[in-house]
Design a protein around this motif. Structure first.
Motif, PDB file in Angstrom:
ATOM      1  N   PRO A 121       0.790  -1.242   0.000  1.00  0.00           N
ATOM      2  CA  PRO A 121       0.000   0.000   0.000  1.00  0.00           C
ATOM      3  C   PRO A 121       0.820   1.289   0.000  1.00  0.00           C
ATOM      4  O   PRO A 121       1.859   1.370   0.656  1.00  0.00           O
ATOM      5  N   VAL A 122       0.331   2.245  -0.742  1.00  0.00           N
ATOM      6  CA  VAL A 122       0.754   3.633  -0.607  1.00  0.00           C
ATOM      7  C   VAL A 122      -0.537   4.417  -0.410  1.00  0.00           C
ATOM      8  O   VAL A 122      -1.449   4.313  -1.222  1.00  0.00           O
ATOM      9  N   HIS A 123      -0.628   5.122   0.679  1.00  0.00           N
ATOM     10  CA  HIS A 123      -1.861   5.849   0.980  1.00  0.00           C
ATOM     11  C   HIS A 123      -1.792   7.256   0.399  1.00  0.00           C
ATOM     12  O   HIS A 123      -0.740   7.876   0.409  1.00  0.00           O
ATOM     13  N   VAL A 124      -2.932   7.736  -0.051  1.00  0.00           N
ATOM     14  CA  VAL A 124      -2.938   9.052  -0.699  1.00  0.00           C
ATOM     15  C   VAL A 124      -3.941   9.977  -0.022  1.00  0.00           C
ATOM     16  O   VAL A 124      -5.059   9.571   0.288  1.00  0.00           O
ATOM     17  N   LEU A 125      -3.512  11.199   0.179  1.00  0.00           N
ATOM     18  CA  LEU A 125      -4.410  12.226   0.701  1.00  0.00           C
ATOM     19  C   LEU A 125      -4.509  13.361  -0.314  1.00  0.00           C
ATOM     20  O   LEU A 125      -3.502  13.952  -0.700  1.00  0.00           O
ATOM     21  N   LEU A 126      -5.722  13.624  -0.755  1.00  0.00           N
ATOM     22  CA  LEU A 126      -5.945  14.745  -1.661  1.00  0.00           C
ATOM     23  C   LEU A 126      -6.314  15.960  -0.824  1.00  0.00           C
ATOM     24  O   LEU A 126      -7.274  15.921  -0.060  1.00  0.00           O
ATOM     25  N   ALA A 127      -5.557  17.002  -0.945  1.00  0.00           N
ATOM     26  CA  ALA A 127      -5.790  18.178  -0.113  1.00  0.00           C
ATOM     27  C   ALA A 127      -5.929  19.407  -0.985  1.00  0.00           C
ATOM     28  O   ALA A 127      -5.205  19.561  -1.963  1.00  0.00           O
ATOM     29  N   GLY A 128      -6.867  20.254  -0.628  1.00  0.00           N
ATOM     30  CA  GLY A 128      -6.994  21.482  -1.398  1.00  0.00           C
ATOM     31  C   GLY A 128      -8.330  22.144  -1.186  1.00  0.00           C
ATOM     32  O   GLY A 128      -9.205  21.603  -0.514  1.00  0.00           O
ATOM     33  N   MET A 214      -4.614  -3.087   3.702  1.00  0.00           N
ATOM     34  CA  MET A 214      -5.593  -2.101   3.302  1.00  0.00           C
ATOM     35  C   MET A 214      -4.906  -0.805   2.878  1.00  0.00           C
ATOM     36  O   MET A 214      -3.917  -0.411   3.465  1.00  0.00           O
ATOM     37  N   ARG A 215      -5.440  -0.183   1.848  1.00  0.00           N
ATOM     38  CA  ARG A 215      -4.905   1.125   1.490  1.00  0.00           C
ATOM     39  C   ARG A 215      -5.950   2.204   1.706  1.00  0.00           C
ATOM     40  O   ARG A 215      -7.134   1.956   1.616  1.00  0.00           O
ATOM     41  N   VAL A 216      -5.457   3.379   2.000  1.00  0.00           N
ATOM     42  CA  VAL A 216      -6.358   4.473   2.364  1.00  0.00           C
ATOM     43  C   VAL A 216      -6.242   5.596   1.336  1.00  0.00           C
ATOM     44  O   VAL A 216      -5.135   5.983   0.966  1.00  0.00           O
ATOM     45  N   VAL A 217      -7.387   6.053   0.877  1.00  0.00           N
ATOM     46  CA  VAL A 217      -7.406   7.259   0.052  1.00  0.00           C
ATOM     47  C   VAL A 217      -8.326   8.252   0.757  1.00  0.00           C
ATOM     48  O   VAL A 217      -9.459   7.914   1.092  1.00  0.00           O
ATOM     49  N   ALA A 218      -7.824   9.430   1.023  1.00  0.00           N
ATOM     50  CA  ALA A 218      -8.588  10.383   1.816  1.00  0.00           C
ATOM     51  C   ALA A 218      -8.567  11.758   1.170  1.00  0.00           C
ATOM     52  O   ALA A 218      -7.775  12.021   0.262  1.00  0.00           O
ATOM     53  N   ALA A 219      -9.480  12.607   1.640  1.00  0.00           N
ATOM     54  CA  ALA A 219      -9.535  13.976   1.129  1.00  0.00           C
ATOM     55  C   ALA A 219      -9.744  14.951   2.273  1.00  0.00           C
ATOM     56  O   ALA A 219     -10.339  14.599   3.293  1.00  0.00           O
ATOM     57  N   THR A 220      -9.243  16.130   2.105  1.00  0.00           N
ATOM     58  CA  THR A 220      -9.417  17.155   3.135  1.00  0.00           C
ATOM     59  C   THR A 220      -9.285  18.550   2.539  1.00  0.00           C
ATOM     60  O   THR A 220      -8.631  18.737   1.513  1.00  0.00           O
ATOM     61  N   ASN A 221      -9.940  19.511   3.181  1.00  0.00           N
ATOM     62  CA  ASN A 221      -9.721  20.919   2.843  1.00  0.00           C
ATOM     63  C   ASN A 221      -8.559  21.476   3.628  1.00  0.00           C
ATOM     64  O   ASN A 221      -7.912  22.415   3.221  1.00  0.00           O
ATOM     65  N   ARG A 222      -8.374  20.912   4.786  1.00  0.00           N
ATOM     66  CA  ARG A 222      -7.428  21.470   5.742  1.00  0.00           C
ATOM     67  C   ARG A 222      -6.298  20.514   6.031  1.00  0.00           C
ATOM     68  O   ARG A 222      -6.528  19.430   6.558  1.00  0.00           O
ATOM     69  N   LEU A 223      -5.105  20.937   5.748  1.00  0.00           N
ATOM     70  CA  LEU A 223      -3.960  20.110   6.096  1.00  0.00           C
ATOM     71  C   LEU A 223      -3.417  20.494   7.456  1.00  0.00           C
ATOM     72  O   LEU A 223      -2.907  19.665   8.197  1.00  0.00           O
ATOM     73  N   ASN A 224      -3.570  21.775   7.790  1.00  0.00           N
ATOM     74  CA  ASN A 224      -2.849  22.261   8.974  1.00  0.00           C
ATOM     75  C   ASN A 224      -3.419  21.747  10.288  1.00  0.00           C
ATOM     76  O   ASN A 224      -2.759  21.818  11.312  1.00  0.00           O
TER      77      ASN A 224
END
Ligand SMILES: Nc1ncnc2c1ncn2[C@@H]1O[C@H](COP(=O)(O)OP(=O)(O)OP(=O)(O)O)[C@@H](O)[C@H]1O
Ligand SMILES: [Mg+2]
Length: 309
Positions: A121-128, A214-224
């Motif tokens: 797995p490589v997990h990815v977080l989409l942020a923006g 298991m691999r995780v793909v997630a999204a967020t508006n806020r990274l901080n």
């Protein structure tokens, strides 16, 4: 490996064997009792307290049990690690048209595809910022993953909690939208799940090895607001607001394909919004009100300033 009491797993396995040898629905509507499985009531009562059994019925003379979902999951996990499987044939079958409803974002598409198919797995977080198709990416993956995926929204994590959900369903892919809003308990569980597939449940000192990674793909508006250790577990892809020309391309496509406008009208909306808005959701709202109000008025009422009144 499972930190249950030595022997408990064997008991659960015997119970499972018993359950599969009888017709539970017809013969054991009120559950089986210690006599049926030949295990002492005190032992059963402990297994029940630990959550491996369900108590279906209780009276002075009869206590009826059934294997709980957790109990079944423990057995399944053990069987999986027994056969030492690198889950064969379990690689996700990704359709060619995965992400075809998303316009642009070519690098992200390529990255996500690679991460979904990689050996480990490589997990990815989409942020923006808002309205850049982050959620759309998660949806598309969920659709492709089917049964093998679990969808979560951070702000509305289920009552059962992440640990139980994953223990029960053993998903290959965990999709988490609004990651920044996930509660502390689930975030803690996630931290250990993302490392080597080992689940530790602090509350009851139980552990469970995930059979597949298991691999995780997630999204967020806020990274901080995310903790450094959580961020470190993800490949973080930052999406930046669309440029003016990207915006026009995206809304032309979205309005024609998803909102059912003719290509001409979609182009017209794009032309009128150029320089007025950079938010795809604005364009969608305009398209939805235009049939009643006309294009110009829809834009004015939705995006105009107070002075026009
Ligand atoms: N590149 C794109 N291709 C197709 N649709 C897009 C694209 N960008 C935005 N959209 C559309 O914009 C709307 C918002 O997209 P989405 O909900 O995925 O945004 P988001 O990045 O998750 O935003 P938020 O951070 O507010 O949750 C959707 O209707 C989506 O179809
Ligand atoms: Mg979203």
């Amino acid at each position: 490996m499972v930190t249950m009491k030595e022997g408990d797993l064997q008991l659960l396995t015997e119970i499972a064997r018993f359950e599969s040898s009888v017709d539970l629905e017809r013969e054991f509507k009120i559950g089986w009792s210690w006599r049926h499985v030949r295990i002492w009531p005190a032992t059963l009562s402990r297994l029940f307290k630990d959550g491996y059994l369900e108590n279906v019925f209780r009276s002075n003379s009869y206590t009826g049990y059934r294997l709980s979902e957790l109990g079944s999951a423990m057995i399944a996990a053990e069987q999986n690690s027994d056969t030492h499987q690198t889950p064969q044939g379990q690689k996700l079958a990704l359709p060619d048209d995965l992400f075809s409803d998303i316009i642009g974002h070519d690098e992200i598409k390529e990255l996500l595809r690679a991460c979904l198919l990689s050996e480990k797995p490589v997990h990815v977080l989409l942020a923006g910022p808002p309205a850049l198709a982050k959620t759309l990416f998660l949806w598309d993956i969920e659709r492709a993953a089917g049964e093998q995926g679990i969808w979560l929204v951070g702000s509305a994590t289920s009552k059962a909690g992440l640990w139980d959900l994953v223990a029960e369903r053993q998903p290959q892919i965990l999709l988490i939208d609004e990651l920044d809003k996930m509660n502390a308990a689930d975030t803690a569980a996630l931290l250990s799940m993302m490392e080597g597939g080992r689940l530790v449940r602090a509350k009851k000192g139980r552990e469970l090895n995930l059979s597949n990674e298991m691999r995780v793909v997630a999204a967020t508006n806020r990274l901080n607001t995310l903790s450094p250790e959580l961020k470190s577990r993800f490949a973080i892809r930052r999406l930046t607001a669309y440029s003016r020309s990207e915006y026009l391309t995206v809304i032309k496509g979205v309005l024609a394909r998803r909102e059912g406008l003719s290509q001409e009208i979609a182009d017209e909306v794009a032309r009128r919004l150029d320089g007025i808005s950079q938010d795809v959701r604005d364009a969608i709202r305009v398209a939805r009100l235009a049939p009643q109000l006309g294009l110009e008025k829809a834009i004015r009422l939705l995006l105009g300033s107070e002075e026009s009144s």
